[in-house]
Design an enzyme around this catalytic site. Structure first.
Site, mmCIF file in Angstrom:
data_model
loop_
_atom_site.group_PDB
_atom_site.id
_atom_site.type_symbol
_atom_site.label_atom_id
_atom_site.label_comp_id
_atom_site.label_asym_id
_atom_site.label_seq_id
_atom_site.Cartn_x
_atom_site.Cartn_y
_atom_site.Cartn_z
ATOM 1 N N ALA A 190 -5.681 80.933 -83.901
ATOM 2 C CA ALA A 190 -5.374 82.348 -84.174
ATOM 3 C C ALA A 190 -6.386 83.260 -83.501
ATOM 4 O O ALA A 190 -7.597 83.106 -83.662
ATOM 5 C CB ALA A 190 -5.359 82.602 -85.677
ATOM 6 N N ALA A 191 -5.869 84.212 -82.741
ATOM 7 C CA ALA A 191 -6.745 85.144 -82.027
ATOM 8 C C ALA A 191 -5.900 86.275 -81.469
ATOM 9 O O ALA A 191 -4.689 86.148 -81.306
ATOM 10 C CB ALA A 191 -7.454 84.430 -80.869
ATOM 11 N N THR A 215 -11.935 79.410 -74.773
ATOM 12 C CA THR A 215 -11.349 79.667 -73.456
ATOM 13 C C THR A 215 -12.419 79.594 -72.362
ATOM 14 O O THR A 215 -13.601 79.855 -72.633
ATOM 15 C CB THR A 215 -10.690 81.068 -73.437
ATOM 16 O OG1 THR A 215 -10.469 81.476 -72.091
ATOM 17 C CG2 THR A 215 -11.579 82.125 -74.101
ATOM 18 N N ASP A 216 -11.988 79.299 -71.144
ATOM 19 C CA ASP A 216 -12.951 79.282 -70.022
ATOM 20 C C ASP A 216 -13.476 80.691 -69.733
ATOM 21 O O ASP A 216 -14.510 80.842 -69.074
ATOM 22 C CB ASP A 216 -12.325 78.664 -68.768
ATOM 23 C CG ASP A 216 -11.142 79.438 -68.194
ATOM 24 O OD1 ASP A 216 -10.687 80.413 -68.823
ATOM 25 O OD2 ASP A 216 -10.667 79.056 -67.102
ATOM 26 N N GLU A 217 -12.783 81.715 -70.248
ATOM 27 C CA GLU A 217 -13.211 83.096 -69.958
ATOM 28 C C GLU A 217 -14.560 83.415 -70.585
ATOM 29 O O GLU A 217 -15.200 84.388 -70.201
ATOM 30 C CB GLU A 217 -12.143 84.099 -70.408
ATOM 31 C CG GLU A 217 -10.834 83.889 -69.675
ATOM 32 C CD GLU A 217 -9.839 85.020 -69.835
ATOM 33 O OE1 GLU A 217 -10.250 86.168 -70.004
ATOM 34 O OE2 GLU A 217 -8.632 84.725 -69.787
ATOM 35 N N TYR A 265 -12.197 90.904 -74.857
ATOM 36 C CA TYR A 265 -11.529 89.665 -75.302
ATOM 37 C C TYR A 265 -12.471 88.477 -75.184
ATOM 38 O O TYR A 265 -12.726 87.762 -76.154
ATOM 39 C CB TYR A 265 -10.251 89.409 -74.475
ATOM 40 C CG TYR A 265 -9.757 87.970 -74.572
ATOM 41 C CD1 TYR A 265 -9.268 87.473 -75.776
ATOM 42 C CD2 TYR A 265 -9.809 87.099 -73.481
ATOM 43 C CE1 TYR A 265 -8.837 86.146 -75.892
ATOM 44 C CE2 TYR A 265 -9.380 85.792 -73.575
ATOM 45 C CZ TYR A 265 -8.896 85.309 -74.786
ATOM 46 O OH TYR A 265 -8.490 83.998 -74.888
ATOM 47 N N LYS A 302 -14.262 86.120 -77.969
ATOM 48 C CA LYS A 302 -14.050 84.660 -78.011
ATOM 49 C C LYS A 302 -15.387 83.929 -77.894
ATOM 50 O O LYS A 302 -15.585 82.879 -78.516
ATOM 51 C CB LYS A 302 -13.107 84.215 -76.884
ATOM 52 C CG LYS A 302 -11.655 84.601 -77.074
ATOM 53 C CD LYS A 302 -10.983 83.929 -78.264
ATOM 54 C CE LYS A 302 -10.848 82.424 -78.093
ATOM 55 N NZ LYS A 302 -10.107 81.818 -79.249
ATOM 56 N N ASN A 309 -6.350 78.922 -67.817
ATOM 57 C CA ASN A 309 -5.088 79.650 -68.067
ATOM 58 C C ASN A 309 -3.920 78.701 -68.269
ATOM 59 O O ASN A 309 -3.685 77.825 -67.438
ATOM 60 C CB ASN A 309 -4.751 80.523 -66.858
ATOM 61 C CG ASN A 309 -5.484 81.832 -66.882
ATOM 62 O OD1 ASN A 309 -6.682 81.868 -67.141
ATOM 63 N ND2 ASN A 309 -4.778 82.909 -66.614
ATOM 64 N N ASN A 310 -3.183 78.932 -69.338
ATOM 65 C CA ASN A 310 -2.009 78.103 -69.629
ATOM 66 C C ASN A 310 -0.725 78.780 -69.162
ATOM 67 O O ASN A 310 -0.649 80.010 -69.145
ATOM 68 C CB ASN A 310 -1.860 77.916 -71.138
ATOM 69 C CG ASN A 310 -2.860 76.957 -71.743
ATOM 70 O OD1 ASN A 310 -2.576 76.320 -72.746
ATOM 71 N ND2 ASN A 310 -4.044 76.841 -71.164
ATOM 72 N N LEU A 318 1.372 93.941 -59.562
ATOM 73 C CA LEU A 318 0.270 93.055 -59.153
ATOM 74 C C LEU A 318 -1.037 93.847 -59.137
ATOM 75 O O LEU A 318 -1.133 94.894 -58.479
ATOM 76 C CB LEU A 318 0.556 92.483 -57.753
ATOM 77 C CG LEU A 318 -0.504 91.522 -57.196
ATOM 78 C CD1 LEU A 318 -0.590 90.247 -58.032
ATOM 79 C CD2 LEU A 318 -0.181 91.165 -55.737
ATOM 80 N N ASN A 320 -3.921 85.310 -57.406
ATOM 81 C CA ASN A 320 -2.749 85.942 -58.034
ATOM 82 C C ASN A 320 -1.653 86.230 -57.010
ATOM 83 O O ASN A 320 -0.467 86.149 -57.324
ATOM 84 C CB ASN A 320 -3.155 87.230 -58.747
ATOM 85 C CG ASN A 320 -3.824 86.933 -60.082
ATOM 86 O OD1 ASN A 320 -3.801 85.798 -60.560
ATOM 87 N ND2 ASN A 320 -4.426 87.945 -60.683
ATOM 88 N N ASP A 371 -6.369 97.961 -60.284
ATOM 89 C CA ASP A 371 -6.945 96.719 -60.798
ATOM 90 C C ASP A 371 -7.412 96.878 -62.239
ATOM 91 O O ASP A 371 -7.796 97.975 -62.659
ATOM 92 C CB ASP A 371 -8.128 96.301 -59.912
ATOM 93 C CG ASP A 371 -8.330 94.797 -59.928
ATOM 94 O OD1 ASP A 371 -7.652 94.108 -60.726
ATOM 95 O OD2 ASP A 371 -9.158 94.303 -59.142
ATOM 96 N N GLY A 420 -13.159 95.630 -64.822
ATOM 97 C CA GLY A 420 -14.015 94.441 -65.008
ATOM 98 C C GLY A 420 -13.312 93.127 -64.709
ATOM 99 O O GLY A 420 -13.687 92.081 -65.245
#
Ligand code: NAD
Length: 332
Positions: free
Chosen positions: A80-81, A132-134, A156, A160, A185-186, A212, A255, A278, A281
């Site tokens: 949950a997040a 997460t890797d973030e 975010y 985390k 990323n999933n 994009l 991307n 963009d 950050g």
């Protein structure tokens, strides 16, 4: 029985479906059903007694105590997040409340339950935190291993990182049997259509343009959600207490390369792409080193990206009834 938090979200729902299929062990699913939670993702479990759903907040200590007393889960998998970086830029409050304070309340309720368990149940209990890797920040070259310092850049990822470190502290301070995974990323079915892959796929299905960010040079490591849920289950069962395991090793793409693949899948060209300002950050690149989970648990990502992406595009074609109301409600 295991307790899963956030089991009506993208990865949580996939985890529950995969877990029940692989192990059959019942799941208590606690989810607040925010905008991102959707029980339609679990409609196949509607009459399945192995799935017990409770609508509630991980920040509700009294509810957590009642659930622990009634169901006595032997493990927790904490998904949950608040999970969307763009929302954290415009309104970080919910991220602090759920990701940090909510995780704190869940850890406290868990510790209090765990303290009251007999020694054998205490030893067998496991709390698994899904990170997460973030949390690592952004890396221009090479990959992070689990010892890298955390340098999160968005509200975010900072929230985390807070929950990740808090979870770790409950192992170091209290000895709570706890593990952490940090995943890249999933992509996959039941992914809320504000995130890039489902947003682009569903827009293109409807002959709409896709936005994009900037030059599209940001690089992400894409992993099929089934490879993530399998990795979590491996760590839950065989991972060492107090340890952190990276999960990833899918496919690194800019991307703009991802956009090209999605345009190709939809039979569209670059006239469908709108360049937008963009993200503030915006991290340039994420890349996790998965040597540890590979060496200790024999983990490998199994879904080839081209195959996984084609399946997912087809899934969104076949499941308009799942995503269309979500896009309408969120005005996407
Ligand atoms: P999601 O936004 O799709 O789902 C989150 C779920 O949590 C929703 O069902 C929501 O209703 C529920 N929730 C939110 N606040 C709650 C609260 N206070 N109490 C109870 N339930 C609450 O997110 P996701 O993409 O499935 O991500 C799940 C977890 O995996 C998150 O912790 C995220 O940080 C982590 N993660 C995600 C990715 C990714 O690529 N999506 C990658 C690595 C790690």
């Amino acid at each position: 029985m295991i307790l899963v938090t956030g089991g009506a979200g993208f990865i949580g729902a996939n985890f529950i479906l995969d877990w029940l299929e692989a192990s059959g062990e019942p799941v208590l699913n606690l989810d607040a059903l925010t905008y991102a939670g959707n029980l339609q993702s679990l409609s196949s479990l509607h009459a399945d007694p192995r799935h017990v759903f409770v609508k509630g907040d991980i920040g509700d200590r009294a509810l957590l105590e009642r659930l622990y007393a009634e169901h006595r889960p032997r493990a927790v998998v904490h998904f949950a997040a608040e999970s969307h970086v763009d929302r954290s830029i415009h309104g970080p409050g919910d991220f602090i409340r759920t990701n940090i304070e909510g995780t704190y309340t869940l850890l406290e309720a868990t510790r209090s339950h765990w303290n009251g368990l007999p020694a054998d149940e205490q030893a067998a209990f496991r709390f698994h935190h899904v990170s997460t890797d973030e949390v690592y920040g952004s890396i221009a070259e090479g990959s992070w291993d689990e010892t890298r310092p955390l340098e999160p850049n968005s509200p975010y990822s900072a929230s985390k990182a807070g929950s990740d470190l808090l979870a770790r502290s409950y192992f170091r301070t209290h000895g709570l049997n706890l593990s952490i995974t940090r995943c890249s990323n999933n992509y996959g079915p039941y992914h809320f259509p504000e995130k890039v892959i489902p947003l682009f796929v569903t827009n293109l299905i409807d002959d709409k343009h896709v936005p994009l960010y900037g030059e599209g040079d940001n690089i992400r490591d894409w992993l099929h959600v089934d490879d993530h849920t399998r990795g979590i289950a491996m760590v839950l069962v065989n991972g060492r207490a107090g340890e952190i395991y990276n999960i990833g090793g899918g496919t690194e793409l800019r991307n703009k390369e991802l956009t090209q693949l999605l345009l190709d899948a939809a039979g569209k060209d670059w006239t469908y792409v709108d360049r937008v300002q963009d993200r503030l950050g915006h991290d340039l690149r994420y890349s996790v080193d998965i040597s540890k989970i590979r060496a200790e648990l024999g983990y490998e990502p199994l879904v080839p990206f081209a195959e996984g992406l084609a399946d997912v595009v087809q899934w969104y074609r076949d499941n308009r009834a799942w995503w269309e109301p979500l896009k309408e409600r969120a005005a996407l």
